[in-house]
Scaffold this active site. Structure first.
Site, short mmCIF file in Angstrom:
data_model
loop_
_atom_site.label_atom_id
_atom_site.label_comp_id
_atom_site.label_asym_id
_atom_site.label_seq_id
_atom_site.Cartn_x
_atom_site.Cartn_y
_atom_site.Cartn_z
CE1 TYR A 54 6.40 7.56 11.43
CE2 TYR A 54 8.60 7.31 12.03
CZ TYR A 54 7.91 7.06 11.52
OH TYR A 54 8.37 6.86 10.50
CB SER B 96 -0.80 5.69 -2.90
OG SER B 96 -0.71 6.06 -1.76
P1 NAP Z 1 4.68 8.42 2.44
O1 NAP Z 1 5.74 8.57 1.30
O2 NAP Z 1 3.97 9.76 3.34
O3 NAP Z 1 3.39 7.47 2.37
C1 NAP Z 1 2.51 7.42 2.91
C2 NAP Z 1 1.25 6.00 2.69
O4 NAP Z 1 0.74 5.96 3.81
C3 NAP Z 1 0.68 6.48 0.93
O5 NAP Z 1 0.30 5.23 0.34
C4 NAP Z 1 -0.64 7.15 2.41
O6 NAP Z 1 -1.99 6.83 1.05
C5 NAP Z 1 -0.71 5.88 3.15
N1 NAP Z 1 -1.65 6.87 4.25
C6 NAP Z 1 -1.27 8.15 4.62
N2 NAP Z 1 -2.50 8.06 5.84
C7 NAP Z 1 -3.14 6.85 5.93
C8 NAP Z 1 -3.89 6.38 6.31
N3 NAP Z 1 -4.88 7.08 7.31
N4 NAP Z 1 -4.65 5.26 6.11
C9 NAP Z 1 -4.05 4.28 5.86
N5 NAP Z 1 -2.94 5.07 4.36
C10 NAP Z 1 -2.69 5.29 4.72
O7 NAP Z 1 5.03 8.02 3.47
P2 NAP Z 1 6.67 6.66 3.22
O8 NAP Z 1 7.83 7.39 3.09
O9 NAP Z 1 6.15 6.17 2.18
O10 NAP Z 1 5.95 6.21 4.65
C11 NAP Z 1 6.11 4.24 4.50
C12 NAP Z 1 6.49 4.23 5.48
O11 NAP Z 1 7.88 3.52 6.06
C13 NAP Z 1 5.62 4.90 7.46
O12 NAP Z 1 5.67 3.61 7.76
C14 NAP Z 1 7.12 5.54 7.81
O13 NAP Z 1 6.28 5.99 9.28
C15 NAP Z 1 8.07 4.77 7.12
N6 NAP Z 1 9.06 5.73 7.83
C16 NAP Z 1 9.29 6.55 5.94
C17 NAP Z 1 10.87 6.82 6.70
C18 NAP Z 1 10.91 7.78 5.13
O14 NAP Z 1 11.71 8.61 5.53
N7 NAP Z 1 10.19 8.09 4.50
C19 NAP Z 1 11.64 6.09 7.09
C20 NAP Z 1 11.37 5.73 8.49
C21 NAP Z 1 9.98 4.69 8.22
P3 NAP Z 1 -2.85 8.29 0.69
O15 NAP Z 1 -1.66 8.44 -0.73
O16 NAP Z 1 -3.59 8.00 0.10
O17 NAP Z 1 -2.02 8.84 1.31
#
Ligand code: NAP
Length: 245
Positions: A153, A13
């Protein structure tokens, strides 16, 4: 019979997941994107319709057993088992270790590590039958270097990396590759809440002097599922502007 590859992206999303959805938007893919709410579901569906991309938006809340089971039933009933699986959805519940509550620990372990186990367990059989599968699991640079306030985490992401290596060994014979992508700091909602000063301080320590963009992570993930990456499995590929080497 459709020759399109079915690509399942959890958490499509917004953030990195949304960019993955965009990166896979071509005539060769049938996209399945998940969100936890109607708002997220509509965001995915609107994107697919507007760009005339074949696919489906589905509700999946990895924190709810019932939602996970309904999701599996929908995939089965609609013949939506993926050829390419991107386990992207995630949350953070940061707290310094001495204050970390049991729920903060378990929620993060559940939504990242435990649900990836469940998803792969349920979706790998059709891949085994087809003798083809590409799985990419999202990890984090934090798993390699540690991060204050993120014991939960980091434990979850390290578990994902270790599990992925083992699965790469178990399923390599069946032409299924399993890799992790470990981003550093990427501009999404997950990092939005960080204090501006702190963000500047971090950026100054990154050789490329900036946070990454979600589409840069998405491009790497797409590469890992492409035929150019057929001989890559069991790896964790870091994408962090040089923050961690
Ligand atoms: P984000 O912008 O916060 O988006 C999170 C996504 O996960 C959203 O689509 C959300 O859906 C979904 N989600 C949240 N809670 C959930 C649940 N209980 N069940 C199913 N889906 C759920 O996160 P992001 O930064 O894109 O991160 C994506 C991945 O990359 C994650 O695994 C994160 O740990 C990893 N990551 C991110 C970073 C960073 O700096 N951003 C760094 C390292 C790793 P809704 O919209 O419905 O809430």
């Amino acid at each position: 019979m459709s020759l399109k590859k079915k690509v399942l992206i959890t958490g499509a999303s917004r953030g990195i997941g949304r960019s993955i959805l965009e990166a896979f938007s071509d005539e060769n893919s049938f996209l399945i994107g998940t969100a936890t709410s109607k708002v997220g579901l509509d965001a995915i569906q609107n994107f697919l319709s507007k760009n005339k991309i074949e696919g489906k938006a589905l509700i999946l809340d990895l924190g709810k057993e019932e939602s996970i089971n309904n999701f599996f039933t929908t995939l089965k009933d609609n013949d939506l088992y993926p050829d390419i699986l991107i386990n992207n959805a995630g949350i953070t519940r940061d707290n310094i270790f001495l204050r970390m509550k049991d729920e903060e620990w378990s929620e993060v372990l559940d939504i990242h590590l435990n649900s990836q186990f469940k998803i792969i367990k349920n979706l790998i059989r059709p891949m085994l039958k087809k003798k083809y599968g590409r799985i990419v699991n999202l990890s984090s640079a934090a798993a390699a270097i540690g991060n204050k306030g993120q014991a939960n985490y980091v434990a979850a992401k390290s578990g994902i990396e270790a599990m992925s290596k083992t699965l790469a060994r178990e399923f390599g014979l069946k032409n299924i590759t399993i890799n992790c992508v470990a981003p550093g700091f990427i501009e999404t909602d997950m990092t939005k809440s960080l204090e501006e000063n702190y963000k500047e301080e971090i950026a100054s320590q990154i050789p490329l002097q900036r946070f990454g963009r979600p589409e840069e992570v998405a491009d790497l993930i797409k590469f890992l599922t492409s035929s150019e990456a057929d001989y890559i499995t069991g790896q964790t590929i870091h994408i962090n502007g040089g923050l961690f080497m």
